[in-house]
Design a protein around this motif. Sequence first.
Motif, PDB file in Angstrom:
ATOM      1  N   SER A  87       4.822  -7.197   8.358  1.00 28.65           N
ATOM      2  CA  SER A  87       4.370  -7.785   7.095  1.00 28.65           C
ATOM      3  C   SER A  87       4.726  -6.863   5.934  1.00 28.65           C
ATOM      4  CB  SER A  87       2.856  -8.009   7.128  1.00 28.65           C
ATOM      5  OG  SER A  87       2.175  -6.764   7.249  1.00 28.65           O
ATOM      6  N   ARG A  88       4.625  -7.381   4.726  1.00 24.67           N
ATOM      7  CA  ARG A  88       4.967  -6.602   3.528  1.00 24.67           C
ATOM      8  C   ARG A  88       4.089  -5.362   3.365  1.00 24.67           C
ATOM      9  NH1 ARG A  88       6.581 -11.737   2.062  1.00 24.67           N
ATOM     10  NH2 ARG A  88       8.634 -11.782   1.002  1.00 24.67           N
ATOM     11  N   ARG A  89       2.839  -5.438   3.805  1.00 26.11           N
ATOM     12  CA  ARG A  89       1.957  -4.287   3.634  1.00 26.11           C
ATOM     13  C   ARG A  89       2.422  -3.092   4.471  1.00 26.11           C
ATOM     14  NH1 ARG A  89      -1.325  -3.752   7.986  1.00 26.11           N
ATOM     15  NH2 ARG A  89      -1.565  -5.563   9.372  1.00 26.11           N
ATOM     16  N   MET A  90       3.301  -3.334   5.451  1.00 29.51           N
ATOM     17  CA  MET A  90       3.818  -2.235   6.264  1.00 29.51           C
ATOM     18  C   MET A  90       4.972  -1.506   5.580  1.00 29.51           C
ATOM     19  SD  MET A  90       3.945  -4.034  10.032  1.00 29.51           S
ATOM     20  CE  MET A  90       2.474  -4.688  10.846  1.00 29.51           C
ATOM     21  N   LEU A  91       5.384  -1.971   4.408  1.00 25.76           N
ATOM     22  CA  LEU A  91       6.573  -1.425   3.757  1.00 25.76           C
ATOM     23  C   LEU A  91       6.249  -0.449   2.641  1.00 25.76           C
ATOM     24  CD1 LEU A  91       8.665  -4.729   3.426  1.00 25.76           C
ATOM     25  CD2 LEU A  91       8.468  -3.194   5.398  1.00 25.76           C
ATOM     26  N   SER A  92       4.968  -0.115   2.449  1.00 24.12           N
ATOM     27  CA  SER A  92       4.583   0.700   1.292  1.00 24.12           C
ATOM     28  C   SER A  92       5.214   2.093   1.329  1.00 24.12           C
ATOM     29  CB  SER A  92       3.059   0.801   1.201  1.00 24.12           C
ATOM     30  OG  SER A  92       2.530   1.381   2.383  1.00 24.12           O
ATOM     31  N   GLY A  93       5.290   2.688   2.495  1.00 29.58           N
ATOM     32  CA  GLY A  93       5.892   4.014   2.596  1.00 29.58           C
ATOM     33  C   GLY A  93       7.368   3.988   2.236  1.00 29.58           C
ATOM     34  N   LEU A  94       8.062   2.976   2.712  1.00 29.77           N
ATOM     35  CA  LEU A  94       9.481   2.844   2.388  1.00 29.77           C
ATOM     36  C   LEU A  94       9.685   2.603   0.896  1.00 29.77           C
ATOM     37  CD1 LEU A  94      10.593   0.679   5.447  1.00 29.77           C
ATOM     38  CD2 LEU A  94      11.240   3.052   5.002  1.00 29.77           C
ATOM     39  N   SER A  95       8.775   1.863   0.278  1.00 30.68           N
ATOM     40  CA  SER A  95       8.852   1.650  -1.173  1.00 30.68           C
ATOM     41  C   SER A  95       8.649   2.959  -1.926  1.00 30.68           C
ATOM     42  CB  SER A  95       7.811   0.619  -1.614  1.00 30.68           C
ATOM     43  OG  SER A  95       8.064  -0.637  -1.019  1.00 30.68           O
ATOM     44  N   SER A  96       7.695   3.775  -1.463  1.00 32.82           N
ATOM     45  CA  SER A  96       7.443   5.068  -2.089  1.00 32.82           C
ATOM     46  C   SER A  96       8.682   5.955  -2.003  1.00 32.82           C
ATOM     47  CB  SER A  96       6.251   5.746  -1.425  1.00 32.82           C
ATOM     48  OG  SER A  96       6.085   7.073  -1.864  1.00 32.82           O
ATOM     49  N   LEU A  97       9.318   5.974  -0.841  1.00 30.40           N
ATOM     50  CA  LEU A  97      10.519   6.777  -0.664  1.00 30.40           C
ATOM     51  C   LEU A  97      11.632   6.306  -1.597  1.00 30.40           C
ATOM     52  CD1 LEU A  97      12.132   8.936   0.954  1.00 30.40           C
ATOM     53  CD2 LEU A  97      12.737   7.097   2.562  1.00 30.40           C
ATOM     54  N   LYS A  98      11.809   5.002  -1.697  1.00 27.44           N
ATOM     55  CA  LYS A  98      12.859   4.455  -2.562  1.00 27.44           C
ATOM     56  C   LYS A  98      12.592   4.793  -4.031  1.00 27.44           C
ATOM     57  CE  LYS A  98      15.457   0.190  -3.391  1.00 27.44           C
ATOM     58  NZ  LYS A  98      15.378   0.203  -4.858  1.00 27.44           N
ATOM     59  N   ASP A  99      11.327   4.742  -4.434  1.00 24.68           N
ATOM     60  CA  ASP A  99      10.991   5.070  -5.819  1.00 24.68           C
ATOM     61  C   ASP A  99      11.278   6.541  -6.133  1.00 24.68           C
ATOM     62  OD1 ASP A  99      10.181   2.478  -6.237  1.00 24.68           O
ATOM     63  OD2 ASP A  99       8.037   2.899  -5.939  1.00 24.68           O
ATOM     64  N   ARG A 100      11.143   7.388  -5.133  1.00 30.02           N
ATOM     65  CA  ARG A 100      11.303   8.828  -5.346  1.00 30.02           C
ATOM     66  C   ARG A 100      12.767   9.252  -5.311  1.00 30.02           C
ATOM     67  NH1 ARG A 100       8.122  13.391  -5.013  1.00 30.02           N
ATOM     68  NH2 ARG A 100       6.298  12.096  -4.633  1.00 30.02           N
TER      69      ARG A 100
END
Length: 385
Positions: A336-349
């Motif tokens: 689910s999308r809620r499992m992607l938060s870490g990957l989003s954080s990495l991409k933002d950084r």
Amino acid sequence: MYDRILVRYLQTTGRSALMLGPRQVGKSTLLSSIGPDLSLNLANPRTFRDYAKHPERLQRELEAAPPTMKTVFLDEVQRVPALLDAVQVCLDDQPGRFRFLLSGSSARKLRRGQANLLPGRVHVHHLHPLLAAELGQDFELDRVLAHGTLPGIYSERDSATRAADLRSYTDTYLREEIQAEALVRNIGGFARLLDLMAASSGRILNVQALCRDAGLGYETTRRYIDVLEDTLVMFRVPAWSGSSRASLVRHAKIFLFDIGVRNALLRRPLDAPLPDERGVLLEHLIACELYRRLGTLWPEAALYHYRTRHGAEVDFVLEVGREVWGIEVKASRQVSRRMLSGLSSLKDRCDRVARRIVVFLGERPQRLDGVDVLPLEDFLLQLPT
């Protein structure tokens, strides 16, 4: 016997090679398969005594060798590090005359013996337990998660015998030989630390907590951890630093070199992986599959983990050249999308993130908000071999 990927690399080059790896990963079998003209097994007590007492004997024998003798295999060379000086003399005085194949299970013994590691003269390779690609059609996920992939253990068809062999390996090799390697005085403390390291496999290394739980001093604990790393029983996955370390956790994760060894040390049932540990074990499997490719198979890759002080985390970060890959591991059949938060954080950084991947146990690949959601088998097929 399983075909090892490293054989292909060794067969396509005439360079001498030093093969390092834990006991029973198949170093001797692999190097013997290349067909050396002379083999010396330094684990043999008589051979060890002869060459430990007179290491110069090897040089004299090679000077008298017939022209047909070209490839020389020294097995368990860390037992007599002085032989490496004779190897260097042969390589320097007669370039191209001999090819040396060397195996060792302890970088610590080589360093402690002030061994000549022949820089610029030999290629250093690391052999690990079997990759999924080497198992081929024999790859069974539950079997791997329970028993690991040490070749001699995995190839045993009877599961009860596999479990007994695995327990014997941990008791006779890890608890006795590694203990002797460490020159351990506090045997109970070392045994407790070994169990704690197994329980911590896949987690961030906390030396202070290990000291407290094992009842050992800080320097003793660090020394024992170094021994486990030098004998290739454990490996570290360092923290990814990115462009700024200010808000990132800086400590490495640790993993034992084989899942089955981890389970045996923790006295887990070995007939099948425990359901509540499936996520931990699957992450451990991916860690091993990635780590075992570093160096020879994937020289441009470096492996890290990502975790911020605010709780965002990604199981693995691969730097492949200038690219960054974020890899999350989920022991579920749905993502689910809620499992992607870490990957989003990495991409933002980091603006170098080229791939974001979730490895899961579903049957078909998906694409979710720019993230590749890959079944385990599909992900493994994308790794270099």
